[in-house]
Design a protein around this motif. Sequence first.
Motif, PDB file in Angstrom:
ATOM      1  N   VAL A   1       0.841  -1.188   0.000  1.00 39.79           N
ATOM      2  CA  VAL A   1       0.000   0.000   0.000  1.00 39.79           C
ATOM      3  C   VAL A   1       0.884   1.249   0.000  1.00 39.79           C
ATOM      4  CG1 VAL A   1      -1.757   1.288   1.271  1.00 39.79           C
ATOM      5  CG2 VAL A   1      -1.887  -1.211   1.130  1.00 39.79           C
ATOM      6  N   ILE A   2       0.576   2.141  -0.920  1.00 36.95           N
ATOM      7  CA  ILE A   2       1.297   3.407  -1.034  1.00 36.95           C
ATOM      8  C   ILE A   2       0.335   4.523  -0.659  1.00 36.95           C
ATOM      9  CG2 ILE A   2       2.392   5.005  -2.655  1.00 36.95           C
ATOM     10  CD1 ILE A   2       3.242   2.542  -4.271  1.00 36.95           C
ATOM     11  N   ASP A   3       0.808   5.432   0.172  1.00 38.45           N
ATOM     12  CA  ASP A   3       0.020   6.597   0.538  1.00 38.45           C
ATOM     13  C   ASP A   3       0.283   7.680  -0.502  1.00 38.45           C
ATOM     14  OD1 ASP A   3      -1.197   8.810   1.609  1.00 38.45           O
ATOM     15  OD2 ASP A   3      -0.082   8.761   3.515  1.00 38.45           O
ATOM     16  N   PRO A   4      -0.710   8.003  -1.353  1.00 36.73           N
ATOM     17  CA  PRO A   4      -0.493   9.009  -2.401  1.00 36.73           C
ATOM     18  C   PRO A   4      -0.049  10.367  -1.851  1.00 36.73           C
ATOM     19  CG  PRO A   4      -2.599   7.908  -2.728  1.00 36.73           C
ATOM     20  CD  PRO A   4      -2.063   7.469  -1.390  1.00 36.73           C
ATOM     21  N   ALA A   5      -0.366  10.663  -0.610  1.00 39.48           N
ATOM     22  CA  ALA A   5       0.038  11.938  -0.024  1.00 39.48           C
ATOM     23  C   ALA A   5       1.551  12.004   0.191  1.00 39.48           C
ATOM     24  CB  ALA A   5      -0.687  12.161   1.303  1.00 39.48           C
ATOM     25  N   ARG A   6       2.224  10.854   0.173  1.00 43.78           N
ATOM     26  CA  ARG A   6       3.669  10.812   0.402  1.00 43.78           C
ATOM     27  C   ARG A   6       4.471  10.727  -0.897  1.00 43.78           C
ATOM     28  NH1 ARG A   6       4.900   9.177   6.014  1.00 43.78           N
ATOM     29  NH2 ARG A   6       6.977   9.040   5.147  1.00 43.78           N
ATOM     30  N   VAL A   7       3.786  10.764  -2.028  1.00 46.74           N
ATOM     31  CA  VAL A   7       4.450  10.667  -3.327  1.00 46.74           C
ATOM     32  C   VAL A   7       4.933  12.058  -3.735  1.00 46.74           C
ATOM     33  CG1 VAL A   7       4.031  10.166  -5.771  1.00 46.74           C
ATOM     34  CG2 VAL A   7       3.033   8.696  -4.015  1.00 46.74           C
ATOM     35  N   PRO A   8       6.188  12.184  -4.225  1.00 50.38           N
ATOM     36  CA  PRO A   8       6.646  13.488  -4.713  1.00 50.38           C
ATOM     37  C   PRO A   8       5.693  14.010  -5.784  1.00 50.38           C
ATOM     38  CG  PRO A   8       8.436  11.893  -4.712  1.00 50.38           C
ATOM     39  CD  PRO A   8       7.174  11.138  -4.410  1.00 50.38           C
ATOM     40  N   ARG A   9       5.363  15.292  -5.716  1.00 46.18           N
ATOM     41  CA  ARG A   9       4.347  15.859  -6.595  1.00 46.18           C
ATOM     42  C   ARG A   9       4.895  16.423  -7.911  1.00 46.18           C
ATOM     43  NH1 ARG A   9      -0.874  15.158  -4.538  1.00 46.18           N
ATOM     44  NH2 ARG A   9      -0.569  14.345  -2.466  1.00 46.18           N
TER      45      ARG A   9
END
Length: 171
Positions: A75-83
Amino acid sequence: MDDRIPMTQTGYNKIRAELEHLETVVLSEVTQRVAQAREEGDLSENAEYHGARETQGMVMAKIQFLRDKLSRAYVIDPARVPRDVVALGATITLRDLATGEEETFTLVGAGEEDLDTNRILITSPFSKGFIGKKKGDIVEVTVPRGTQRYEILDLRYEDLDGADAVGPQAS
């Protein structure tokens, strides 16, 4: 080769709910149909029985498929992905450099794909060509009809509250 399957918590929950429904509702109903058809006598000429057994086999295969997918999930938290680069959760607008056509796609994890709304799996060969690229980059992607070149016109992410977030994530 990495056989892990990236997905968001939403995608994981959706697959888990589908699995639970198949295991608790659908499989129970199909098992009852098999039992009722078995009671009708001669199984060699009982089309209802054979149909129910075939359905049962398909349901069991789907259950195994979903269990496997969940066992390999991360599971990846999209909020932690570089934008500022293309990654899970990115919505990208592309221009096909050969035709000039523009299309917009959102790269999603397992359980969230929907081709009708241009939500494509991040693990698809098409998507993989864009991972780590930035707005303005020219990208070559191998597709069934050969190599195609695209320009990334726009790159954005949607925050959990639905508002668009553009650029690097704030800390």
